[in-house]
Design a protein around this motif. Structure first.
Motif, short mmCIF file in Angstrom:
data_model
loop_
_atom_site.label_atom_id
_atom_site.label_comp_id
_atom_site.label_asym_id
_atom_site.label_seq_id
_atom_site.Cartn_x
_atom_site.Cartn_y
_atom_site.Cartn_z
N TRP A 146 0.84 -1.20 0.00
CA TRP A 146 0.00 0.00 0.00
C TRP A 146 0.87 1.25 0.00
CZ3 TRP A 146 -4.96 -0.82 -0.92
CH2 TRP A 146 -5.85 0.25 -0.85
N PRO A 147 0.52 2.27 -0.79
CA PRO A 147 1.33 3.49 -0.83
C PRO A 147 1.48 4.10 0.56
CG PRO A 147 -0.30 3.49 -2.59
CD PRO A 147 -0.63 2.33 -1.72
N ARG A 148 2.71 4.47 0.92
CA ARG A 148 2.99 4.96 2.27
C ARG A 148 2.21 6.23 2.58
NH1 ARG A 148 4.11 1.05 5.06
NH2 ARG A 148 2.99 0.09 3.33
N GLU A 149 2.02 7.10 1.57
CA GLU A 149 1.34 8.37 1.84
C GLU A 149 -0.15 8.18 2.10
OE1 GLU A 149 1.88 7.93 -2.68
OE2 GLU A 149 2.96 7.49 -0.81
N HIS A 150 -0.68 6.98 1.82
CA HIS A 150 -2.09 6.70 2.06
C HIS A 150 -2.29 5.60 3.09
CE1 HIS A 150 -3.21 9.20 -1.39
NE2 HIS A 150 -2.27 8.59 -2.09
#
Length: 437
Positions: free
Chosen positions: A284-288
């Motif tokens: 999962w994208p770290r920023e989300h």
């Protein structure tokens, strides 16, 4: 004057061309011009036959007709030949669908030939249709489907038409059987090529493996560059089992990959906790990572309940907020995997040959990896378009998936990320649900 030619050369004997009336009149004038005392000049017939690519017999018949009647016109009319049999194609509506499965059976029911019927297929009057069974819907199912579609709209009070959510935080999961081969397959062979010889011990028990597939919507930056493929993973429901006895293929005690044929709630929980959750947290994208992530599953009895304590404990580790959600019952069209994803993966898998469970797992994994993220993103737009159609028909599944020309929009560089839904349609859906309550 010389006499007429009696022997026809082989070259002219084979030629068969139809002469229209204008051509016959010109030939008649030339014949009269090149005749004397009712006899033709030598070579005239052969010359005209060669010039108009017809048999010399045709020239002689024209000369005979002109000599007797003075008219060289042919007797053929527009209505010559066999008369057409009038076919009332609208009678097809009164024929049962069971008798319309093949052209041969439909032609027999209409009392015409298969060739005559095929002309209606060629001109588009008849069309071929593949019909698949759909889940039977109850009133409660249709209302649940409507509520689910409404829940996927952005919560806004603005006067413009509501939009669907981006759906980036929803992971769709489902299981599917993948088979090593099909009972019947079509191939294109050369004229002198040997036909393939395929065998199995029992065609009712072809080797197969069930896979748990998880996919989310891909993410792209402003430059349309992929930053997250949405591919969480494809997990084979298999186990390693030691061989009980030796064979020509392996010694006893060798670990073999065996499919798990009985999928229970414990098996589902085990794969969710040990396979799906770690894959989501890793990819999962770290920023989300701090947003709420929903794992959408169907209502199969073997699936984990949304309030399962063991799952919630594992899902909250690492600071993640991952929750389970269920799609409406009897609604495979509200899951991108059943809607189109599985079909594409299966078509890619069937292009490769697999003769063992391990080979099948590798082929399915490669097909999953090779699936385009752009195509996956378009599947989510298709899902939103299906939700619109569902609201139009009050929650039923009797609709055709609309064509949006997504490829054209993609080539123009303006692919939509959210579909708009007519405000009046949304209001009517709310009113329909409130009146029934």
């Amino acid at each position: 004057m010389s006499t007429m030619v009696q022997h026809e050369p082989e070259t002219f004997r084979k030629k068969r061309s139809f002469l229209n009336n204008d051509q016959r009149k010109i030939i008649a004038q030339l014949l009269i011009k090149n005749s004397c005392g009712g006899k033709l000049k030598s070579g005239t017939v052969i010359w005209l036959a060669s010039k108009y690519s017809v048999s010399i017999d045709v020239i002689y018949r024209i000369w005979k007709q002109v000599s007797q009647t003075g008219d060289a016109s042919h007797k053929r009319t527009k209505n010559c030949g066999r008369k057409r049999v009038a076919v009332d194609i609208e009678k097809v509506r009164d024929i049962s669908l069971a008798k319309r499965s093949t052209l041969q059976s439909l032609a027999f029911a209409l009392g015409i030939s298969k060739t005559a019927l095929f002309k209606f297929v060629k001109d588009g009057t008849l069309r071929r249709h593949s019909n698949a069974l759909k889940p039977q819907m109850k009133d409660s199912n249709m209302k649940d489907r409507l509520r689910f579609c409404l829940s996927m709209l952005e919560e806004t009070s603005l006067p413009h038409d509501p939009e669907f959510k981006f759906m980036h935080n929803i992971v769709h999961i489902d299981e599917k059987w993948f088979y090593m081969t099909k009972k019947s397959a079509n191939y294109y062979l050369l004229e002198n090529e040997d036909e393939p010889y395929r065998t199995c011990k029992n065609k009712n028990f072809i080797g197969k493996v069930m896979f748990l597939v998880a996919v989310a919507r891909p993410r792209f930056d402003d430059g349309d560059k992929e930053i997250f493929s949405g591919k969480i993973g494809v997990f084979p429901l298999v186990q390693k089992v030691a061989a009980k006895r030796s064979s020509i293929n392996r010694a006893s005690g060798t670990l073999e990959t065996k499919p798990i044929t009985s999928i229970t709630k414990e098996v589902s929980r085990n794969f969710l906790i040990n396979k799906v959750l770690p894959a989501i947290k890793e990819k999962w994208p770290r920023e989300h990572a701090m947003e709420t992530i929903y794992i959408q599953q169907d209502n199969a009895p073997c699936h984990v309940s949304i309030d399962d304590e063991e799952f919630h404990k594992a899902a909250s580790e690492g600071g993640f907020d991952i929750r389970l959600s269920c799609q409406p019952p009897n609604s495979p069209d509200l899951n991108v995997l059943d809607l189109s994803f599985f079909n594409v993966i299966q078509s890619l898998q069937q292009k490769e040959v697999s003769k063992s469970v391990d080979e099948l797992i590798e082929v399915v994994q490669n097909s999953y990896d090779n699936f385009s993220s752009k195509q996956s993103d378009k599947n989510f737009l298709t899902l939103q378009s299906c939700m619109i159609e569902i609201m139009k028909i009050k929650g039923s599944n009797n609709y055709r998936i609309p064509h949006m020309k997504k490829e054209v929009l993609l080539n123009r560089g303006i692919p939509p990320t959210q579909l708009k839904c007519d405000r009046e349609l949304v209001e009517n859906t709310f009113q329909y649900l409130n009146n029934d309550n």
